[in-house]
Each structure stands twice: as C-alpha cells, then as structure tokens.
Design an enzyme around this catalytic site. Structure first.
Site, PDB file in Angstrom:
ATOM      1  N   LYS A 268     -33.840   5.054   3.649  1.00  0.00           N
ATOM      2  CA  LYS A 268     -34.224   3.808   2.980  1.00  0.00           C
ATOM      3  C   LYS A 268     -35.400   3.172   3.718  1.00  0.00           C
ATOM      4  CE  LYS A 268     -32.453  -0.903   1.991  1.00  0.00           C
ATOM      5  NZ  LYS A 268     -31.266  -1.785   1.924  1.00  0.00           N
ATOM      6  N   ASP A 273     -36.864  -6.977   3.098  1.00  0.00           N
ATOM      7  CA  ASP A 273     -35.925  -7.230   2.006  1.00  0.00           C
ATOM      8  C   ASP A 273     -35.621  -8.723   1.920  1.00  0.00           C
ATOM      9  OD1 ASP A 273     -33.997  -7.219   0.063  1.00  0.00           O
ATOM     10  OD2 ASP A 273     -32.441  -6.272   1.312  1.00  0.00           O
ATOM     11  N   LYS A 280     -32.174 -13.973  -0.797  1.00  0.00           N
ATOM     12  CA  LYS A 280     -31.223 -14.172   0.292  1.00  0.00           C
ATOM     13  C   LYS A 280     -31.363 -15.587   0.858  1.00  0.00           C
ATOM     14  CE  LYS A 280     -31.327  -9.402   2.076  1.00  0.00           C
ATOM     15  NZ  LYS A 280     -29.906  -9.086   1.946  1.00  0.00           N
ATOM     16  N   ASP A 291     -35.190  -3.337   7.507  1.00  0.00           N
ATOM     17  CA  ASP A 291     -34.489  -2.675   6.401  1.00  0.00           C
ATOM     18  C   ASP A 291     -35.076  -1.296   6.077  1.00  0.00           C
ATOM     19  OD1 ASP A 291     -32.272  -2.864   4.759  1.00  0.00           O
ATOM     20  OD2 ASP A 291     -33.356  -3.795   3.102  1.00  0.00           O
ATOM     21  N   ASP A 350     -30.889  -7.813  -5.046  1.00  0.00           N
ATOM     22  CA  ASP A 350     -30.723  -7.585  -3.604  1.00  0.00           C
ATOM     23  C   ASP A 350     -30.013  -6.260  -3.323  1.00  0.00           C
ATOM     24  OD1 ASP A 350     -30.952  -8.123  -0.944  1.00  0.00           O
ATOM     25  OD2 ASP A 350     -29.361  -9.655  -0.876  1.00  0.00           O
ATOM     26  N   GLU A 352     -31.087  -3.372  -3.687  1.00  0.00           N
ATOM     27  CA  GLU A 352     -32.282  -2.564  -3.967  1.00  0.00           C
ATOM     28  C   GLU A 352     -32.260  -1.218  -3.258  1.00  0.00           C
ATOM     29  OE1 GLU A 352     -32.075  -4.618  -1.542  1.00  0.00           O
ATOM     30  OE2 GLU A 352     -32.979  -3.495   0.092  1.00  0.00           O
ATOM     31  N   ARG A 354     -29.879   1.053  -2.825  1.00  0.00           N
ATOM     32  CA  ARG A 354     -29.289   2.150  -3.601  1.00  0.00           C
ATOM     33  C   ARG A 354     -30.222   2.578  -4.735  1.00  0.00           C
ATOM     34  NH1 ARG A 354     -24.214  -1.590  -4.903  1.00  0.00           N
ATOM     35  NH2 ARG A 354     -24.961  -2.419  -2.921  1.00  0.00           N
TER      36      ARG A 354
HETATM   37  N1  BES Z   1     -30.511  -4.652   3.362  1.00  0.00           N
HETATM   38  C1  BES Z   1     -29.343  -5.254   2.831  1.00  0.00           C
HETATM   39  C2  BES Z   1     -28.091  -4.935   3.644  1.00  0.00           C
HETATM   40  C3  BES Z   1     -28.046  -5.496   5.035  1.00  0.00           C
HETATM   41  C4  BES Z   1     -27.482  -6.722   5.294  1.00  0.00           C
HETATM   42  C5  BES Z   1     -28.538  -4.760   6.099  1.00  0.00           C
HETATM   43  C6  BES Z   1     -27.434  -7.216   6.578  1.00  0.00           C
HETATM   44  C7  BES Z   1     -28.502  -5.245   7.390  1.00  0.00           C
HETATM   45  C8  BES Z   1     -27.948  -6.485   7.623  1.00  0.00           C
HETATM   46  C9  BES Z   1     -29.114  -4.760   1.408  1.00  0.00           C
HETATM   47  O1  BES Z   1     -30.250  -4.488   0.668  1.00  0.00           O
HETATM   48  C10 BES Z   1     -28.386  -5.838   0.686  1.00  0.00           C
HETATM   49  O2  BES Z   1     -28.963  -6.861   0.479  1.00  0.00           O
HETATM   50  N2  BES Z   1     -27.138  -5.574   0.312  1.00  0.00           N
HETATM   51  C11 BES Z   1     -26.338  -6.517  -0.391  1.00  0.00           C
HETATM   52  C12 BES Z   1     -25.705  -5.828  -1.573  1.00  0.00           C
HETATM   53  C13 BES Z   1     -25.084  -6.778  -2.556  1.00  0.00           C
HETATM   54  C14 BES Z   1     -26.141  -7.601  -3.238  1.00  0.00           C
HETATM   55  C15 BES Z   1     -24.311  -5.960  -3.580  1.00  0.00           C
HETATM   56  C16 BES Z   1     -25.284  -7.055   0.568  1.00  0.00           C
HETATM   57  O3  BES Z   1     -24.810  -6.275   1.412  1.00  0.00           O
HETATM   58  O4  BES Z   1     -24.983  -8.216   0.511  1.00  0.00           O
HETATM   59 ZN    ZN Z   2     -31.908  -3.973   1.748  1.00  0.00          ZN
HETATM   60 MN    MN Z   3     -31.012  -6.176  -0.337  1.00  0.00          MN
END
Ligand code: BES
Ligand code: ZN
Ligand code: MN
Length: 504
Positions: A268, A273, A280, A291, A350, A352, A354
């Site tokens: 990734k 992000d 966020k 990220d 968010d 993104e 996947r």
């Molecule tokens: N990059 C984030 C995940 C993340 C969070 C990595 C904290 C490192 C530290 C990812 O893109 C994300 O935002 N995931 C969301 C998914 C949700 C919207 C289904 C999450 O984990 O909240």
């Molecule tokens: Zn992310």
């Molecule tokens: Mn995200």
C-alpha cells in the site's frame, strides 16, 4: 533529503578480541551470568564488570547498559548490555542487544565496534550473527533528518567486527544481515519522510534510484497506463488529489530461473491519507504520512532480494497515491470499476487502502504471480485487536500462512494469525455493486482483509496488516520513535525460503 542512515563494513573473525582493532566491545551479559568466557574482559575492565554485577548496578536485565574503560586491550571501552535470561537468548535478543549497544557506542562518539557473540544454548550461530549485523545497522539511523542544526548529532558507525567461529556460512550470514538492516533503514527513511516531500511521484523517483543501485529492473506506470489497465479503484482514490498516482512495478528475474513459483509482493503506497471526503479528525492525522509503509517495505525488500540474488522470480507492485478531498474527489455512494472487472460501492472514502490494493493484487496476478503477499497499514481495527506491536496475518491456505509466520519468526517480527471467516463477506455486501468497501466497525480488520481476498483468486495469499507496527509511538532502547521498517525482513526471509514452499 539528507542522508539518514549509513552502511557499515562488517566482518567476522575468530581472532582473540584483545588484539582486534576496534573502539569498543559490545558484550551481551545475561541475568545471573557467571561471566564464563569473560574473565579476560572483566580483568581488562579492572574488575569493574564483576563489581558492578556484585553491587547490583548491572544485573543483566534486558537492555541495561554499563560502559567502562578497558586497559591492555586494543579497544578502549566495554559496553556491557543486559541480555535477559540466558535461556531466551537467540536472534531476536541478539539483534536488540546489538542495537542498544551500538547506540551507546555512537553516543560515545566512537565509530568502530566489536560484538562478542556469547555461547548459545542450542546452536544457531548463523542466525545470531545475521541478527547482530542487522542490529548494528538499525542503530546507524537518524529519525530527525530535517533539523537544520542538531548539536546532539552523533557520528555514524563505520566498522563492525563480530567475533564468532568463522565459517563460510557465518560470513554469508553477516553479509545477509547487513543487507537486511540496510533494507529496513531504507524503508524507515521513506516512511519518516513528510507527505509534502514524498509525493507519489517522488516516491517513484526514490524507488527508481534504489532499484538502480540494487540492479533491480523497475517500471513506473503513470496516469495513462493506469487508465489503460482499467485500474478504476486506484484512479478513484487518486482523483481527490492534484498529485498524479503512480504504480511501481519491480521484477526480480534471476538468470536461469524459468519455471517454478513467482512471488508477488504488493504494498500500500498512500503517501498521505486524509481520509478523503470521509475526512479523518485532526488529531494524529500527521501520522498518515506513513500510510505508504507497506509500499516502502515492498520496495526495500525487492532491492534486498535482488542484491542477495535470491534464486526465485519475484514481482513487486506498489500502487501509490494521496487520499485527499477535492472538488473532483470520489464521494461516498460512488461506484468504481476495478481492473478485475468487479464493481465497488465506496461507502467510506477513508477505506482507500483496500481499493488500491484490489487493483495492485490483480496486477501482480496479471504479471504471473503464483503466491501473493500484500502489506498495508490497513486498519485501526487491527491495532485494537492485536495492539501496536503485532502484525495481523491473514492468509490462506494454512500452509502458506505457516510459511509467512515462520519467515516472520526468523525475521524477529511478531505476526499473529487472524481468521478469514467466509460468512463475514455479507458485512460488505452492496445494494448496487458487487460489494462495498466497508464492513462496519466490528471485525473491521477481517472484513478489510476479505475485501482484498476478492482480488486474489485461488492463489495462496497472505495479507499483513502493519497499521500498528509500522510506526513506533514510544522510543525503546533498541528502536527510536517513528518508522520501524516493519515487514521488510519478513518479506526477504520468505523469498529466501522459497525452496521450502515452492512445492505448494
Ligand atoms: N490508513 C488507515 C489505517 C490506519 C489507521 C493506519 C491508524 C495506521 C494508523 C486506513 O486507510 C483507514 O483509514 N482505515 C479505516 C477504515 C474504515 C474507514 C473502514 C480505519 O481503520 O478506521
Ligand atoms: Zn490509509
Ligand atoms: Mn484511510
């Protein structure tokens, strides 16, 4: 970007340490250690080592450090490092003890370090020597590289001598450890780099420089090629940013290797992000410059695999983009069409990672991958499930999961198997498209993994969720705050072990 890490010249010797020309000796000392084999060293410390133990100043508990001068040896200093219980001393302890000791050597403004590898409970000299070389490299790294004046700046280590019974195997292990440590540092440097400096285009330039140095062929796909391949998921994420996306394509094709498995590594590469339209909260959003840690791990591991001449074909794919909100950004409710042809309803912009990995995994299969591993800072849910320092390992079939887990153990990176319950697929059902990109709060790491699995077909596939381990919130004696280089060494160990898994 100023250099934030430096390679070290490594050699192994079975010479008597008294006459080895280094500045300091790093020596693991165990809890309850009888200092066997260290009598001469203790004597050269004018008895300070044994005296500090007897007083209880230095007990051998993990990562205690005692620095005392030496008399009559070429080296002027002893850096004794607590190594914990002798029975638990193996590669992981050796790596961390070495990093701790090496940082103490640098803090003394010394540059040439020796390590006495102590007798081991059950053999394993090669693993320990590799880990010592890795550990020294991990200490030759600076996190705060954009400070214009840093009075605490310490010199780099430039020489490492490991005392061990010499053999071809041990010498190879030392060289391998140096490469592994260097690769980990390269990934750390990329991940620490701010999002304004490391855009997808710059990430691609860095990868090209690294690949050229490693003798690894690399292609960078631009917007037109991404569109031509039909990568609608990557394109959907990239639309919210002025910075154009890239796909890094690395191919390790060792001469003479034609048949057999092709390992596909997919990382990734979100260089920042923000969450996009599903933005966020401000707190900790800065950490989202990291990220692209999965992508950095794939680039660094591919370079190490090339430099080691691993006799296995490997392709590395890194879809890279920012995830930002803009007038042209994808919106919740939008439906995207993936390169694989499946349609996805974006319920949360968010989620993104996947999306871009769906297209990335598809492309790795197009290029002939027979075994897949994707690496991503994918979900906060995985950190909730396993904590900050454990990678979630989602894999199928079980034999492939075992191979990845064993590789992670050799690498000294903690990964823990997680389930892929088929019936959880209904959690990301969509009314309008083949599926949606979120499965809700509960089991969020599992549904994210299952989403990527939709693109892996029937291939053996493993997904490493490194959201926690990629970034250290707290410094440890053997690990500064910030990027860790998570998963780099596991990927390289997996490629090195191809002989064990090529059959299945
Ligand atoms: N990059 C984030 C995940 C993340 C969070 C990595 C904290 C490192 C530290 C990812 O893109 C994300 O935002 N995931 C969301 C998914 C949700 C919207 C289904 C999450 O984990 O909240
Ligand atoms: Zn992310
Ligand atoms: Mn995200």
């Amino acid at each position: 970007m100023p250099s934030v890490h430096q390679p070290i010249t490594v050699r192994v010797t079975s010479e008597a340490p008294q006459s080895v020309d280094v500045d300091a000796w790093v020596v693991p000392v165990f809890e309850g250690d009888d200092l066997d084999g260290l009598a001469a060293l203790n004597e050269a410390s004018v008895g300070h080592l044994a005296a500090a133990r007897a007083r209880g100043e230095f007990t051998g508990r993990a990562f205690e450090v005692l620095t005392v001068p030496l008399a009559g040896w070429k080296a002027g200093w002893l850096v004794a490092v607590g190594a914990g219980p002798r029975t638990e001393y193996a590669a992981t302890a050796a790596r961390r003890v070495t990093t701790t000791g090496a940082l103490a050597v640098r803090a003394r403004r010394l540059t040439r370090m020796g390590v006495l590898s102590r007798p081991l409970p059950a053999g394993g000299a090669e693993h320990v020597v590799q880990a010592i070389a890795e550990g020294a490299f991990l200490a030759n790294f600076e996190g705060a590289s954009l400070k214009t004046a840093d009075p605490r700046r310490q010199p780099w280590l430039d020489e490492l001598v490991i005392v061990a019974a010499e053999s071809a195997g041990v010498r190879t292990a030392a060289a391998r450890g140096a490469l592994m440590g260097e690769a980990t540092n390269q990934a750390r440097a990329l991940v620490n780099e701010p999002g304004n400096l490391l855009t997808p285009r710059v990430f691609a330039e860095r990868a090209v420089e690294m690949a050229l140095t490693a003798g690894l062929p690399i292609d960078v796909l631009g917007e037109q090629e991404i569109a031509a391949l039909g990568m609608g998921l990557l394109h959907g994420v990239a639309r919210g940013s002025k910075e154009p996306p890239r796909v890094l394509v690395m191919r390790h094709d060792p001469p003479g290797v034609t048949g057999g498995p092709v390992l596909g590594l997919v990382g990734k590469g979100i260089t920042f992000d923000s969450g996009g339209i599903s933005i966020k909260p401000a707190d900790h959003m800065d950490k989202m410059k990291g990220d692209m840690a999965g992508g950095a791990a794939v680039v660094a591991a591919m370079c190490a695999i090339a430099r080691l001449g691993v006799p296995l074909r490997v392709v590395g794919i890194v879809p890279a983009t920012e995830n930002l909100p803009d007038g042209d950004a994808m919106k919740p409710g939008d439906v995207l069409t993936s390169a694989a042809g499946k349609t996805v309803e974006v319920l949360n912009t968010d989620a993104e990672g996947r999306l871009i990995l769906g297209d990335g995994v598809w492309y790795a299969r197009q290029l002939g991958a027979t075994h897949l591993v994707d690496v991503a800072t994918l979900t906060g849910a995985c950190m909730i499930a396993l904590g900050k320092t454990t990678t979630g390992l989602f894999a199928t079939p079980p034999a492939w999961s075992d191979e990845v887990r064993l590789a992670s153990e050799r690498a000294g990176e903690r990964m823990w198997p997680m389930p892929l319950f088929e019936d959880y697929r209904e959690l990301f059902r969509s009314e309008i498209a083949d599926f949606s990109n979120t499965g809700g709060r509960y089991g969020g790491a599992i549904t994210a993994a299952l989403f990527i699995k939709e693109f892996a077909g029937d291939l053996p596939w493993a997904h490493l969720d490194i959201a926690g381990p990629a970034w250290a919130e707290e410094a440890k004696p053997y690990q500064p705050k910030g990027a860790t280089g998570a998963a780099v060494r596991t990927l390289v160990e997996l490629a090195l072990a191809a002989g064990a898994w090529a059959g299945h």
